[in-house]
Design a protein around this motif. Structure first.
Motif, PDB file in Angstrom:
ATOM      1  N   UNK A 158      44.938  36.589  41.172  1.00 42.58           N
ATOM      2  CA  UNK A 158      44.519  37.994  41.255  1.00 42.58           C
ATOM      3  C   UNK A 158      45.211  38.835  40.187  1.00 42.58           C
ATOM      4  N   UNK A 159      46.534  38.674  40.061  1.00 43.22           N
ATOM      5  CA  UNK A 159      47.268  39.448  39.059  1.00 43.22           C
ATOM      6  C   UNK A 159      46.875  39.053  37.635  1.00 43.22           C
ATOM      7  N   UNK A 160      46.637  37.756  37.419  1.00 40.34           N
ATOM      8  CA  UNK A 160      46.219  37.304  36.088  1.00 40.34           C
ATOM      9  C   UNK A 160      44.870  37.906  35.718  1.00 40.34           C
ATOM     10  N   UNK A 161      43.982  37.993  36.702  1.00 40.27           N
ATOM     11  CA  UNK A 161      42.660  38.568  36.437  1.00 40.27           C
ATOM     12  C   UNK A 161      42.776  40.049  36.085  1.00 40.27           C
ATOM     13  N   UNK A 162      43.566  40.803  36.861  1.00 42.08           N
ATOM     14  CA  UNK A 162      43.723  42.234  36.591  1.00 42.08           C
ATOM     15  C   UNK A 162      44.387  42.456  35.235  1.00 42.08           C
ATOM     16  N   UNK A 163      45.503  41.753  35.012  1.00 36.84           N
ATOM     17  CA  UNK A 163      46.239  41.908  33.761  1.00 36.84           C
ATOM     18  C   UNK A 163      45.369  41.497  32.572  1.00 36.84           C
ATOM     19  N   UNK A 164      44.663  40.376  32.710  1.00 34.11           N
ATOM     20  CA  UNK A 164      43.827  39.886  31.626  1.00 34.11           C
ATOM     21  C   UNK A 164      42.702  40.836  31.278  1.00 34.11           C
ATOM     22  N   UNK A 165      42.029  41.358  32.300  1.00 33.54           N
ATOM     23  CA  UNK A 165      40.927  42.292  32.054  1.00 33.54           C
ATOM     24  C   UNK A 165      41.438  43.558  31.378  1.00 33.54           C
TER      25      UNK A 165
END
Length: 494
Positions: A455-462
């Motif tokens: 979840x955090x990787x998705x938010x940070x990546x986006x």
């Protein structure tokens, strides 16, 4: 970036009523606060030095509801400040008994005059015959967050006229004609230069057509605390790199794709993962593309076979994988894993998504799904129009169906896990180019490899991906995936 809540129009009304119940049962003070906030925010644009601009005319277009009430009271405040104001109520007087009626009375008591037709403002009044060098600013207070039905022919013509005649439009709360929950124009909306919203962000401002119509966004919560599981641009920091470290401490990413004539997609994902900080990056692709891959990024490691037993690496599966027998054989290994081993972790993108759309009751587990609207439609069995008409509902449905984190790409990208929904609208139309999604998949995979949760990787990546694109768009009409990849290596602060 902010961590501000996002609320549906219904939830905002509930918050207003809850506040009123605690403050004598009146919502009128909120209308006054909202109007004062709007004027305070935009007043510097209406002045010339330390005094009102004598060559500026402010045209306020109001509806009959409480969004129109904000417009009336804004007009009253501007008149008090010496601004030249012309107020137009093309839909008639406010509804009886609502706060807007009281606001209209305040405007009249301040000496304001209400016109019934917008053309009259342009052609037949003293204020509408601008002197040389004068400017007209429109404040749009026709419809607020309560709009849910398609506009009438009269209202469509009115909004089209406003958009065609004026270049500087400031919207109150929500651009008129925009559905506050879905971000869909109904079927047209005011094209605002800026929108000042109240209490909480509305979903429609942040996704779908919303970012295009809303212009520069600002928010005042009016002192109302709101709770929920939807947020705008939640901050997640990039993984730290410090101390006595080496590449093995920053994880491994394995990109599976690049079949036949689609080597570029896999190479873009691989380069993005490498530049986003993964310690080792492997590319599993057709061997005929090995030489080209090495010439682009000699740091990439190339393999023509896949070790399906590897559960330590983060897998990015799908970019350029294709949809032939080879792709089917690869995907079967991922959807029918060895139950004696830990679950796969990684990102499923592009052709991998088309494949799992055909697999009943597939549980994606620890894999982030990154569909665009067409892939989301396949995954849900919906039409593309249905996905685009309510992107938040589509993201929520995908996360529930596949029991994992979902990134619904597009204008106002959404990141969803269960009931948690994050609106990431930092991007720009300049990023609508080939390979951009492959780049994002590689970035998310690299962040997972470096220890962030899915979840955090998705938010940070986006956010990282979109922010770099927005920066590049300041000097480029078109932003390519390779432009983003080049910037990933440099220092970045959210």
């Amino acid at each position: 970036m902010n961590n501000d809540p996002v609320l549906s129009a219904f939830a905002v009304r509930q918050a207003e009523h809850a506040w009123a119940n605690q403050h004598g049962g009146q919502t009128w003070p909120l209308m006054v606060r909202a109007s004062e906030s709007f004027v305070r925010h935009f007043f510097p644009c209406l002045r010339q030095g330390d005094r009102p601009n004598p060559l500026l005319e402010v045209v306020i277009v109001v509806g009959r509801g409480n969004n129109g009430g904000d417009g009336y009271y804004i007009g009253k405040l501007l008149l008090d400040a010496g601004i030249n104001v012309c107020l137009v109520a093309p839909l008639g007087a406010p509804k009886i008994g609502v706060d807007a009626e009281r606001a209209a009375q305040s405007f009249h008591q301040a000496g304001g005059v209400v016109l019934s037709e917008l053309p009259a403002v342009l052609n037949h009044t003293r204020q509408s015959i601008p002197e040389s060098g004068s400017e007209v600013v429109v404040i749009d207070a026709l419809f607020g967050s309560g709009l849910s039905n398609p506009l009438s022919a009269e209202c469509i013509a009115l909004i089209q006229h406003i958009n065609s005649q004026f270049s500087t439009i400031y919207s109150v709360d929500v651009p008129s004609g925009l559905h506050a929950d879905t971000g869909q124009a109904m079927p047209v909306a005011v094209n605002a230069r800026a929108t000042h919203s109240f209490i909480a962000w509305k979903p429609g401002l942040l996704t779908g057509d919303g970012p295009a119509y809303s212009g520069q966004l600002s928010l005042d919560n009016l002192g109302i605390a709101s709770n929920g599981s939807w947020f705008r641009n939640t901050d997640v920091a990039l993984p730290n790199r410090f101390g006595n470290t080496h590449k093995s401490k920053h994880g491994e990413v394995r990109v599976v794709g690049g079949h036949q004539n689609m080597a570029g997609a896999a190479l873009i994902a691989t380069q993005a993962a490498l530049n986003a900080g993964a310690g080792r990056v492997y590319l599993h692709c057709d061997p005929r593309y090995f030489a080209a891959s090495v010439s682009h990024s000699p740091e990439i490691m190339l393999l023509d076979h896949i070790d399906f037993h590897d559960r330590q690496s983060i897998w990015v599966v799908g970019p350029g994988l294709g949809r032939d027998l080879h792709a089917d054989q690869v995907m079967k290994q991922f959807i029918c894993p060895d139950h004696h081993l830990a679950p796969w972790r990684g990102v499923l993108d592009a052709d991998a998504l088309r494949y799992i759309a055909r697999v009943p009751q597939f549980n994606a587990g620890n894999c982030v799904l990154t569909p665009h609207e067409g892939e989301a439609a396949d995954l849900l069995g919906w039409s593309i129009d249905c996905v685009q008409q309510d992107r938040a509902a589509a993201a929520l449905a995908l996360s529930v169906k596949f029991q994992t984190v979902v990134v619904l790409k597009g204008a106002g990208t959404l990141v969803c896990e269960g009931e948690r929904l994050i609106f990431c609208h930092t991007g720009t139309p300049a990023m609508a180019t080939a390979g951009m999604g492959d780049c994002l998949a590689g970035v998310i995979g690299a962040l997972m490899a470096q220890g962030l949760s899915a979840f955090d990787a998705a938010i940070c990546g986006v956010n990282w991906h979109a922010s770099l694109g927005a920066i590049l768009a300041n000097t480029q009409r078109v932003v390519l995936a390779s432009d983003i990849i080049a910037k990933l290596k440099y220092q970045y602060k959210a």
